[in-house]
Scaffold this motif. Structure first.
Motif, PDB file in Angstrom:
ATOM      1  N   ARG A  15       8.039  39.236 -19.883  1.00 48.08           N
ATOM      2  CA  ARG A  15       8.951  38.290 -20.547  1.00 48.08           C
ATOM      3  C   ARG A  15      10.146  39.028 -21.132  1.00 48.08           C
ATOM      4  O   ARG A  15      11.283  38.548 -21.069  1.00 48.08           O
ATOM      5  CB  ARG A  15       8.213  37.532 -21.647  1.00 48.08           C
ATOM      6  CG  ARG A  15       7.304  36.461 -21.124  1.00 48.08           C
ATOM      7  CD  ARG A  15       6.673  35.637 -22.256  1.00 48.08           C
ATOM      8  NE  ARG A  15       5.547  34.910 -21.736  1.00 48.08           N
ATOM      9  CZ  ARG A  15       4.263  35.210 -21.960  1.00 48.08           C
ATOM     10  NH1 ARG A  15       3.949  36.220 -22.754  1.00 48.08           N
ATOM     11  NH2 ARG A  15       3.307  34.490 -21.424  1.00 48.08           N
TER      12      ARG A  15
ATOM     13  N   GLY B  21      12.779  39.573 -18.801  1.00 52.72           N
ATOM     14  CA  GLY B  21      13.451  38.371 -18.306  1.00 52.72           C
ATOM     15  C   GLY B  21      12.780  37.746 -17.101  1.00 52.72           C
ATOM     16  O   GLY B  21      13.357  36.912 -16.412  1.00 52.72           O
TER      17      GLY B  21
ATOM     18  N   SER C 201      10.373  35.293 -15.137  1.00 55.04           N
ATOM     19  CA  SER C 201      10.026  33.901 -15.446  1.00 55.04           C
ATOM     20  C   SER C 201       8.517  33.657 -15.473  1.00 55.04           C
ATOM     21  O   SER C 201       7.749  34.331 -14.787  1.00 55.04           O
ATOM     22  CB  SER C 201      10.677  32.951 -14.442  1.00 55.04           C
ATOM     23  OG  SER C 201       9.999  32.999 -13.214  1.00 55.04           O
TER      24      SER C 201
END
Length: 180
Positions: free
Chosen positions: A118, A121, A123
């Motif tokens: 996370r 970045g 998903s």
């Protein structure tokens, strides 16, 4: 150093004054006259083109057209080679076969791997796909996620980003091992 900027710098130093004038003339429809008048080098012109998003490392068609217009086929072929092969010299902080940062991370990050992803970045949907593909193997889930992250980021997948994300997750011991 960014390989695309290095390429542009080499282009800039190989341009004659008349070629620079021709490039400035060809850019008149895209860049204001006052801005063009202040340009004294290819580097300055390329900076403006980058700022105005008329070109980027993954979008070189405008630059290619400019170089073709001034009959610099040598630079066009260098540009095409850059696009086909990617960067010629990988930057020092780029993950490669010698550094193996992903292997170190896989060995040292356990069930908190989703927190790390996370932070990078990545998903939730992609993480769930990886979990579904490897339901009982935590290490493989992390390894696949890191591979997907590298594919997603491409040339922008930097070891420094991994280290920063690890530190952001308070995984400082792992970050230290990756740095080594």
């Amino acid at each position: 150093m960014d390989p695309f900027l290095t390429l542009l710098h080499s282009f800039s130093s190989s341009l004659s004054d008349s070629e620079l004038s021709s490039l400035k003339f060809l850019c008149r429809g895209k860049i204001g006259k006052r801005k063009l008048e202040s340009v004294r080098s290819g580097g300055e012109l390329f900076s403006i083109l980058l700022e105005q998003q008329l070109m980027a490392s993954d979008e070189v068609s405008f630059l290619e057209g400019l170089l073709e217009s001034i009959k610099r086929e040598d630079l066009v072929s260098q540009l095409k080679q850059f696009v086909e092969e990617g960067e010629v010299n990988a930057p020092d902080d780029q993950p490669d076969v010698h550094e193996k940062p992903c292997e170190v991370i896989c060995e040292n990050v356990g069930r908190d791997w989703k927190i790390l992803m996370r932070k990078l970045g990545f998903s939730e949907v992609k993480m769930e796909r990886v979990v579904a593909a490897n339901p009982f193997n935590l290490r493989e889930q992390l390894a696949q996620s890191l591979r997907e992250w590298q594919k997603w980021k491409g040339r922008d997948a930097k070891v420094t980003d991994l280290i920063k994300a690890l530190r952001g997750c308070n995984m400082n011991l792992v970050a230290d091992r990756v740095e080594q």
